[in-house]
Scaffold this motif. Structure first.
Motif, PDB file in Angstrom:
ATOM      1  N   GLU A 170      -7.298  24.085  -0.215  1.00 25.66           N
ATOM      2  CA  GLU A 170      -5.820  24.107   0.017  1.00 25.66           C
ATOM      3  C   GLU A 170      -5.304  24.975  -1.349  1.00 25.66           C
ATOM      4  OE1 GLU A 170      -4.267  20.109  -0.742  1.00 25.66           O
ATOM      5  OE2 GLU A 170      -5.309  19.104   0.247  1.00 25.66           O
ATOM      6  N   ALA A 171      -6.418  25.351  -1.632  1.00 27.44           N
ATOM      7  CA  ALA A 171      -5.635  26.275  -3.496  1.00 27.44           C
ATOM      8  C   ALA A 171      -5.881  27.925  -2.301  1.00 27.44           C
ATOM      9  CB  ALA A 171      -6.360  26.444  -4.644  1.00 27.44           C
ATOM     10  N   PHE A 172      -6.745  27.814  -1.475  1.00 23.92           N
ATOM     11  CA  PHE A 172      -6.762  28.994  -0.937  1.00 23.92           C
ATOM     12  C   PHE A 172      -6.012  29.379  -0.087  1.00 23.92           C
ATOM     13  CE2 PHE A 172      -8.099  32.150   2.612  1.00 23.92           C
ATOM     14  CZ  PHE A 172      -9.039  33.142   1.336  1.00 23.92           C
ATOM     15  N   LYS A 173      -4.796  28.272   1.270  1.00 21.89           N
ATOM     16  CA  LYS A 173      -4.538  28.552   1.937  1.00 21.89           C
ATOM     17  C   LYS A 173      -2.921  28.604   1.137  1.00 21.89           C
ATOM     18  CE  LYS A 173      -6.607  25.438   5.386  1.00 21.89           C
ATOM     19  NZ  LYS A 173      -6.367  25.001   6.521  1.00 21.89           N
ATOM     20  N   THR A 174      -2.635  28.357  -0.022  1.00 22.09           N
ATOM     21  CA  THR A 174      -1.558  28.413  -0.700  1.00 22.09           C
ATOM     22  C   THR A 174      -1.059  29.625  -0.918  1.00 22.09           C
ATOM     23  OG1 THR A 174      -1.881  26.122  -1.604  1.00 22.09           O
ATOM     24  CG2 THR A 174      -0.189  27.879  -2.518  1.00 22.09           C
ATOM     25  N   PHE A 175      -2.181  29.948  -1.233  1.00 15.93           N
ATOM     26  CA  PHE A 175      -2.350  32.188  -1.795  1.00 15.93           C
ATOM     27  C   PHE A 175      -2.500  32.508  -1.285  1.00 15.93           C
ATOM     28  CE2 PHE A 175      -2.246  29.030  -5.755  1.00 15.93           C
ATOM     29  CZ  PHE A 175      -0.864  29.634  -6.177  1.00 15.93           C
ATOM     30  N   SER A 176      -2.699  31.923   0.355  1.00 10.57           N
ATOM     31  CA  SER A 176      -3.223  33.037   1.054  1.00 10.57           C
ATOM     32  C   SER A 176      -2.939  34.560   1.528  1.00 10.57           C
ATOM     33  CB  SER A 176      -3.329  32.348   2.790  1.00 10.57           C
ATOM     34  OG  SER A 176      -2.611  31.797   3.183  1.00 10.57           O
ATOM     35  N   SER A 177      -1.235  34.432   1.086  1.00  7.49           N
ATOM     36  CA  SER A 177      -0.241  35.288   1.682  1.00  7.49           C
ATOM     37  C   SER A 177      -1.015  36.558   0.255  1.00  7.49           C
ATOM     38  CB  SER A 177       0.786  35.081   1.537  1.00  7.49           C
ATOM     39  OG  SER A 177       1.546  34.429   0.175  1.00  7.49           O
ATOM     40  N   GLU A 178      -1.495  35.763  -0.643  1.00  5.52           N
ATOM     41  CA  GLU A 178      -1.706  37.100  -1.673  1.00  5.52           C
ATOM     42  C   GLU A 178      -2.961  37.422  -1.711  1.00  5.52           C
ATOM     43  OE1 GLU A 178      -0.064  33.761  -2.328  1.00  5.52           O
ATOM     44  OE2 GLU A 178       1.718  34.105  -3.844  1.00  5.52           O
ATOM     45  N   VAL A 179      -3.952  36.259  -1.119  1.00  3.84           N
ATOM     46  CA  VAL A 179      -5.132  37.144  -0.971  1.00  3.84           C
ATOM     47  C   VAL A 179      -5.937  37.973   0.277  1.00  3.84           C
ATOM     48  CG1 VAL A 179      -7.247  36.794  -0.317  1.00  3.84           C
ATOM     49  CG2 VAL A 179      -6.548  35.258  -1.505  1.00  3.84           C
ATOM     50  N   TYR A 180      -4.447  37.941   1.308  1.00 13.42           N
ATOM     51  CA  TYR A 180      -4.486  38.759   1.982  1.00 13.42           C
ATOM     52  C   TYR A 180      -3.553  39.957   2.177  1.00 13.42           C
ATOM     53  CZ  TYR A 180      -5.171  35.354   5.274  1.00 13.42           C
ATOM     54  OH  TYR A 180      -6.054  33.234   6.012  1.00 13.42           O
ATOM     55  N   SER A 181      -2.893  39.915   1.662  1.00 10.54           N
ATOM     56  CA  SER A 181      -2.313  41.440   0.128  1.00 10.54           C
ATOM     57  C   SER A 181      -3.418  41.642  -0.933  1.00 10.54           C
ATOM     58  CB  SER A 181      -1.123  41.234  -0.240  1.00 10.54           C
ATOM     59  OG  SER A 181      -0.682  40.434  -1.077  1.00 10.54           O
ATOM     60  N   ASP A 182      -3.918  41.427  -1.156  1.00  7.93           N
ATOM     61  CA  ASP A 182      -5.054  41.862  -2.500  1.00  7.93           C
ATOM     62  C   ASP A 182      -6.229  40.595  -2.065  1.00  7.93           C
ATOM     63  OD1 ASP A 182      -6.441  43.085  -4.457  1.00  7.93           O
ATOM     64  OD2 ASP A 182      -5.189  42.630  -5.777  1.00  7.93           O
ATOM     65  N   PRO A 183      -7.317  41.389  -1.036  1.00  9.63           N
ATOM     66  CA  PRO A 183      -8.175  40.915  -0.523  1.00  9.63           C
ATOM     67  C   PRO A 183      -9.201  40.651  -2.335  1.00  9.63           C
ATOM     68  CG  PRO A 183      -8.165  41.451   0.796  1.00  9.63           C
ATOM     69  CD  PRO A 183      -6.866  42.699  -0.584  1.00  9.63           C
ATOM     70  N   SER A 184      -9.101  41.895  -3.068  1.00  9.52           N
ATOM     71  CA  SER A 184     -10.124  41.767  -4.460  1.00  9.52           C
ATOM     72  C   SER A 184     -10.254  40.286  -5.271  1.00  9.52           C
ATOM     73  CB  SER A 184      -9.367  43.358  -5.321  1.00  9.52           C
ATOM     74  OG  SER A 184      -8.162  42.785  -5.371  1.00  9.52           O
ATOM     75  N   LEU A 185      -9.000  40.157  -5.244  1.00  9.79           N
ATOM     76  CA  LEU A 185      -9.121  38.669  -5.855  1.00  9.79           C
ATOM     77  C   LEU A 185      -9.598  36.863  -5.101  1.00  9.79           C
ATOM     78  CD1 LEU A 185      -4.668  37.715  -5.148  1.00  9.79           C
ATOM     79  CD2 LEU A 185      -5.991  38.437  -7.438  1.00  9.79           C
ATOM     80  N   VAL A 186     -10.188  37.515  -4.580  1.00  8.82           N
ATOM     81  CA  VAL A 186     -11.292  37.212  -3.956  1.00  8.82           C
ATOM     82  C   VAL A 186     -12.746  37.492  -4.276  1.00  8.82           C
ATOM     83  CG1 VAL A 186     -13.210  36.462  -2.074  1.00  8.82           C
ATOM     84  CG2 VAL A 186     -10.933  36.890  -1.721  1.00  8.82           C
ATOM     85  N   SER A 187     -13.152  38.304  -5.384  1.00  7.88           N
ATOM     86  CA  SER A 187     -13.835  38.629  -6.701  1.00  7.88           C
ATOM     87  C   SER A 187     -13.819  37.727  -7.532  1.00  7.88           C
ATOM     88  CB  SER A 187     -13.836  40.030  -6.910  1.00  7.88           C
ATOM     89  OG  SER A 187     -12.876  40.403  -7.848  1.00  7.88           O
TER      90      SER A 187
END
Length: 655
Positions: free
Chosen positions: A37-54
């Motif tokens: 849910e946390a990932f989906k909520t911020f999916s747009s941010e993660v897609y725009s900046d995949p480095s957040l996954v690190s």
């Protein structure tokens, strides 16, 4: 698919760091511990900046959760982030941190975009797991490399003692135009130290001087370590003194070098200089300096350093605890060894082996075996040192059958190949029970070349069982291997003296003189109030020598009244009986014990150390002294400890 997982504060903080970089605030959903849910909520941010996954992957490592990594991997694929090299490199590194080499390799094979970092991460992972062949294969397949690539592989070969291969890599690296940095040189110098190759080390030193790298702390400390390990302590000291500033690592190198070269007193002096210079000892310092206390058997200084290690928190280290077990054991305090051993419940093979060795060193063979049995129940894997300690304990406690059983157990159950030291213990075990031919057969059929120590072990058994014919044959083998070893000639002289063949004794002494071989003098020492009092046979240099001489004469008379008869066979010269008896009275351990009796309270145990084996006469005499003076007397000789109390010795007839 939803995964209801508990996410620790560390995880949330890591996620918060990534989101705050973009001015976001973590909502309550993250606190409700639902990663999807946390990932989906911020999916747009993660897609725009995949480095957040690190940040999420780093938290998985901190949480030690492989399942969480696998779930994130699924999310990375479904989100399309797997095409981002930065993300896949982090994922690759995370799998390797969890020891998932095969998974990492499979991921690497399907990565659409690879760079040098991708290869370096994979090589580093295989190196850490000890799979050097695969690491080298990946290295050879690389289209291009950087200095970090070479450093990873060279360090790996050095860490796993493939030192010659590390040196070959350095040469190959240089030919291809790469210039070693301080990390390369540090690893290579450790390899030279492992090989004890002074010539190779000097060549690396010359390169370091040429490039100015010798002033680097890593290179300087590694250079000093190389020289010391290669037998050139003075050159190692010069390197350290030439460094622009000192560090704990530099002091540790110097202290360890002095301990390894047998200069334990100088090591202690260096330790105190280190503290006066404002440096705080670390666990490596304490391990080394406790070893010096073990060699010197200076209990007072050992106790002081123990207190300092407690204050610094270093006793949480298993290596420091193992050194404390050994130090107290070698200072004659087996109960303190047991106390140090009991201070941790960590199931560590080195620590348990140290305690087994302590029991064996003090003649407590059955306790050593009991601890080994408990070790097996705890599912701890014994190593070569464990079995060496067990064999030693069995040998010195008369446990022949058990010792042979342990030797076979080592090979058959644990698949450990016995080293020369293990065969030496087996020969000692057989020799003590008079199985001389069987012991000789072990030496002649073992898979490695015999050294002088194993031959001398059999020669000692020949002396005990007065087998002069075999002694002559074995003596030739000993002298062939090491013609300058004085102990061999002394053993042979002992055998001839026991047979009263004084002419042969003279021949051996003449041969020693002709070869320039000098007998090592017997030295005993006793520590009192942090001062070490040293005694040599018939030495008159001690300030109390006249008082000690008078005290011993009176004590000898009392011993004779109880049945003591001087063992004239322990004297290697053709003298009259009175001269022989006077010679025996003034053996160094008797002088040290007399001094201790004269200067310590009646309730305090006496601990005396000797550099050579205690002779038969002194062993018997100390039994009488312990009975007459009602004192516990503990003597450490070159072989082991002897505990005398109430006229008995704990080692019985197997000393």
């Amino acid at each position: 698919m939803l995964f209801a997982l508990k996410i620790s504060t560390t995880f949330l903080q890591s996620l918060r760091v990534g989101m705050l970089m973009h001015g976001q605030v973590i909502p309550s959903k993250a606190h409700q511990c639902r990663i999807t849910e946390a990932f989906k909520t911020f999916s747009s941010e993660v897609y725009s900046d995949p480095s957040l996954v690190s940040h999420l992957l780093k938290s998985c490592i901190q949480l030690n959760s492989l399942s969480l990594v696998q779930q994130l991997h699924s999310l990375i694929i479904t989100s399309g982030c797997s095409s981002t090299r930065f993300v896949t490199n982090h994922l690759l590194n995370t799998y390797l941190k969890f020891g998932q080499s095969q998974t990492a390799h499979s991921l690497f094979d399907v990565m659409p975009k690879k760079n040098i970092m991708s290869y370096n991460i994979l090589i580093g992972g295989f190196v850490q797991s000890g799979d050097l062949d695969t690491a080298r294969k990946v290295f050879d397949e690389m289209p291009e490399r950087n200095i970090a690539t070479w450093n990873a592989l060279i360090a790996g070969f050095t860490d796993f003692e493939c030192n010659e291969e590390a040196l070959r890599l350095l040469s190959e690296m240089h030919v291809l135009g790469f210039y070693p940095d301080e990390f390369t040189l540090g690893s290579v110098l450790r390899g030279c130290a492992g090989l004890k190759s002074l010539t190779s080390g000097q060549q690396v030193h010359a390169y370091a001087v040429k490039t100015g790298a010798q002033v680097n702390v890593i290179v300087g400390s590694s250079l000093a370590h190389m020289y010391i390990k290669s037998g050139s302590l003075s050159e190692g000291e010069k390197v350290i003194k030439s460094m622009p500033f000192h560090t704990v690592v530099a002091f540790n190198t110097l202290i360890t070098g002095r301990v390894q070269s047998g200069s334990s007193e100088e090591a202690l002096n260096q330790y105190y200089i280190m503290k006066m210079s404002g440096f705080k000892p670390d666990k490596i310092t304490f391990v080394s300096i406790l070893s010096s206390c073990s060699q010197l058997a200076t209990l007072g200084q050992g106790q002081q350093i123990h207190a300092e290690s407690i204050k610094s928190g270093a006793t949480s280290s298993v290596s420091v605890l193992s050194s404390l077990v050994s130090m107290y054991s070698r200072c004659g305090c087996i109960q303190d060894s047991l106390k140090a051993f009991s201070e941790t419940k960590i199931p560590d093979t080195v620590l348990w082996s140290s305690m087994i060795a302590a029991y064996g060193f003090h003649g407590m063979g059955k306790k050593a075996l009991d601890l080994f049995n408990l070790m097996e129940k705890e599912k701890l894997e014994p190593n070569n040192v464990t079995f060496l300690s067990l064999l030693y304990a069995c040998s010195h406690c008369g446990l022949k059958d058990k010792g042979i059983e342990i030797f076979h157990l080592m090979k058959e159950k644990y698949k450990l190949e016995p080293q020369l030291e293990h065969y030496t213990c087996l020969v000692d075990l057989l020799g003590r029970f008079g199985h001389l031919e069987e012991a000789e057969n072990v030496i002649r059929t073992m898979p490695m070349k015999a050294d002088s120590i194993i031959w001398k072990t059999l020669l000692s058994a020949c002396r005990i069982y007065k087998n002069a014919d075999m002694a002559k044959r074995i003596g030739q083998e000993v002298i062939k291997v090491n013609p300058n070893d004085s102990a061999s000639y002394i053993l042979l002289s002992n055998i001839q003296a026991s047979a009263k063949k004084w002419e042969n004794v003279s021949d051996f002494r003449k041969e020693m003189r002709d070869r320039g071989v000098k007998k090592e003098p017997g030295v005993s020492w006793f520590e009192m109030k942090n001062e070490v009092h040293q005694f040599c046979m018939s030495d008159k240099s001690h300030k109390d020598s006249k008082k000690i001489d008078l005290y011993l004469k009176k004590l000898t008379l009392k011993m004779k009244l109880l049945g003591y008869k001087p063992d004239m066979g322990s004297v290697l010269h053709d003298m009259d009986l009175e001269e022989k008896e006077d010679d025996l009275v003034h053996h160094s351990e008797k002088l040290a014990i007399a001094f201790a009796l004269m200067n310590t309270p009646d309730c305090v145990p006496i601990r005396v150390m000797k550099n050579l084996r205690v002779c038969n006469d002194c062993h018997v005499a100390i039994k009488y002294i312990s009975a007459i003076k009602k004192r516990e007397i503990i003597v450490r000789d070159a072989s082991r400890f002897h505990h005398f109390k109430e006229g008995e010795c704990s080692c019985g007839d197997y000393w």
